[in-house]
Design a protein around this motif. Sequence first.
Motif, PDB file in Angstrom:
ATOM      1  N   THR B 182       0.986  -1.043   0.134  1.00 27.99           N
ATOM      2  CA  THR B 182      -0.111  -0.104   0.002  1.00 27.99           C
ATOM      3  C   THR B 182       0.867   1.371  -0.274  1.00 27.99           C
ATOM      4  O   THR B 182       0.280   2.225  -0.222  1.00 27.99           O
ATOM      5  CB  THR B 182      -0.825  -0.069   1.343  1.00 27.99           C
ATOM      6  N   ASP B 183       2.187   1.203   0.090  1.00 27.47           N
ATOM      7  CA  ASP B 183       3.144   2.215   0.091  1.00 27.47           C
ATOM      8  C   ASP B 183       3.404   2.590  -1.179  1.00 27.47           C
ATOM      9  O   ASP B 183       3.947   3.692  -1.716  1.00 27.47           O
ATOM     10  CB  ASP B 183       4.239   2.212   1.007  1.00 27.47           C
ATOM     11  N   ILE B 186       2.206   5.559  -3.482  1.00 29.65           N
ATOM     12  CA  ILE B 186       1.675   6.673  -2.590  1.00 29.65           C
ATOM     13  C   ILE B 186       2.831   7.228  -1.853  1.00 29.65           C
ATOM     14  O   ILE B 186       3.063   8.514  -1.891  1.00 29.65           O
ATOM     15  CB  ILE B 186       0.905   6.271  -1.542  1.00 29.65           C
ATOM     16  N   ARG B 187       3.838   6.552  -1.203  1.00 31.10           N
ATOM     17  CA  ARG B 187       4.882   7.136  -0.608  1.00 31.10           C
ATOM     18  C   ARG B 187       6.260   6.887  -1.660  1.00 31.10           C
ATOM     19  O   ARG B 187       7.468   7.603  -1.466  1.00 31.10           O
ATOM     20  CB  ARG B 187       5.336   6.574   0.751  1.00 31.10           C
TER      21      ARG B 187
END
Lengths: 312, 536
Positions: B182-183, B186-187
């Motif tokens: 999930t990173d 996004i990051r």
Amino acid sequence: MTRYIFHRLMALIPVVLGVTLVVFSLLHLTGDPVRLLFGLNVPEELVQQRRQELGLDRPVVIQYIRWLARAARGDFGVSITTGDRVAAMIRPRIGPTLELTVLALLVTLAVSLPAGVISAIRRGTVVDSVSRLVALFWVSMPTFWLGLLFILVFGVWLGLLPISGRAELPWSWEGVRTHILPVLTLGLPPAALFTRLTRSSMLEVIGEEYVRTARSKGLDEWSVVVRHALRNALIPILTLVGLRLPWLFGGAVITETVFAWPGMGRLLVDSVLKRDYPVVQGIVMFMAILVVLSNLLVDVLYAYADPRIRYE
Amino acid sequence: MRRLVVLLALLGIAGMLIPTAPRPATAQPATTLIQGLGEEPENIDPQRTNRFHSLIVLSYVVEPLFTLDKDFKVVPLLAESYSWSADKKTLRVVLKRDLTFHNGSPVTSADVKATFERYITVSPLSSYLRPRTGGIVGMDTPDPRTIVFRFAQPKPLAMISDLADAHTGILPASFIASTPSTDIGIRALVGTGPFMFKEWVPGDRIVLERFDKYRWGPAFSPNRGPAYFQRMIFRIIPEDATMTAEVEAGNVDLTFDVTPAGLQRLRANPNVVVMQAPTYSVQYLVLNMERWFFQNAKVRQAIAHSIDKEAIARAAWLGVGRPVDGLINEATIGYWPGVKQYAYKYDPERAKALLAEAGWRPGPDGILRRDGDRFEVTLITFSNIDQWRRAGVIVQSQLKQVGIDVKVETAEVGATYDRARAGAFDIGIFRNTWWLGQPYLYFLTHSVNIPSSNFSRWPNSLLDKLLETAGNAVDDAEREQALNRVQRIIVESAVWVPLVSNTSLLAAKKSVGGLEVLGSHPWWPVHLRALALRRK
């Protein structure tokens, strides 16, 4: 006083429970986030699989209780659309929204207190009539339209101010400039209401005996108006501040969209449109707490404005 | 003292109002290109997303093995060469030499394998290559530059449908292994593209930095790397009117998010260039074949003849749409121009005649009747998209002219599709966008997709068989023939009536150079946006 504050803080719990329950039910009634996220081209089995992963296949009541149980432990879950942690998504948005709303409130008061006071002491003169007309103009102006008008005039035609966005360094020169239009858009319309209230509140106290006494003591006009009259006229104004705070957050939702401001209001709109329950829940809860706390602050300020007020 | 404070405050305010040269909200060097994004991507993870605004950003950062030239031909990107087995069940791809990721590590076949494993597990778009649908059953990496895909069934479309799509953008295997899923996007995001992911300020902007070692742009790009711009900033501006104002004021260099209303203003602005290109998005009307009155082909043809697509393009799309003849258009791979001759032309008189032949006679109120039945139908479409709502109303008035009473019922997208799936409608106006003809038509018209995405509820075994041939036949010509026939049957049946395709719009500042290069390719591919654009 401390006991009073403690009791008020306890009252937060039912408020937050009520608000989140209503929001949760409304969102669940109006659409399926996974369908919205994936669109039509995605096979049904994948949609079902994702619903299961997110626990959306369970009864709404169970979903709410699960959310509540986690939230009580400080875990607000992950966003359905981004997969990111809700707390991590909300955190960077708090600063910009608080900046906007606090500055807007300051603008409202900075404009309306002097305007209301002057209208009251110059009652019936041209100054009073002009102030009434101006107030009527602002109070009938929708936030959305005012924002676009500001953008058109100051951003496009005159090219004086940045149109949208928040500068990388908010307190740099450029940062200050990016604040001007959104803060004015959010702060000016309520100023009209506050001006009228300040005026009527001042008119009431100006006729009081103690104001005449203050004058006859030979105090200068400034001291009479500000120290003696205005201070006593403050209570209704403080009440209105308390009542307007939720409106301010509501207005921020629109202002942030028009000015591409990276605040909580925008995140809220985006998340509602995508039926991203966990994010909406998180923001609504945070905003509810903010509103309750600021109303508490207003109540505490009453005691300072009028020392006769005691909370037991 | 008080006066001094007031004076200083006034000076401060006056200072803020002093105009400076036109500048973005944050001052940037001239080697920065600022793009306006009308919607914030939910993430820019190539494998997890299927959204347009995510794709716009992520395709600068990651690259698939192949890409498409202006004639829809597959051309190598990270791949150097490829070869198919005769049964189209094995595809061998050899990577170019000296490819590196943004983190400095070399691109190897192990990275390709790890990416495709992730793709077929998490991507909502990977159904063609999933093992369950006869897709990838194994990937071999005989050497660091060679990857061999093994499919359970012939997968003749694999290259065009998946391997040339940015959603299979190659990520380093080590990055996939060490980053929480999930990173990703996004990051952090690491790829081989002309720009590197630098920063994402939620709600505000996404910043990409030039990848200086980039040298492997596709052959159709005049500059194969590195890019001319040092930095690419995507500013997120959700309000349409604000976006238009930012472009007018010169603070945004380029945007795809131009609305028809904004288009009129921007066209009138001498400092702005507006470009239009066809899209593969098709707005179409479909009849619910479970209704007895639509089972007569003459009634369906009459409806097709009553609809003036020009009027919909003009009034619903405000000039950014154009009528289409087929359920796929020329911007879609597999489009057959021959479909034109089978399309029903706007001809209300002919429509009335056909309805009369089918036994429908006008009643006292002008609405047709047959055996006591009044011809009244319900049309459903999206309430929250102007172009659909307006098209619904236009179709309503056009069908009224031939004596059909249409009740328009709109709801937001999700609710409308739910209703379509339940079959609770007579006529629907929907849309779809897919750049690849066969899977798209399969999705819309094959009987296995009743009722999930084939809303006609009309099983047709010939159509089914041709759709399967068009997808699976090993021989290219056989697939093409089958797909052409599919397009003809769809149009002739008049169960589906294609209406309008919109054009995609691009507005850019005059000072952006290289727009003519971009315009030479029908869909302005990302590599031309990344590599050909420069400051004049």
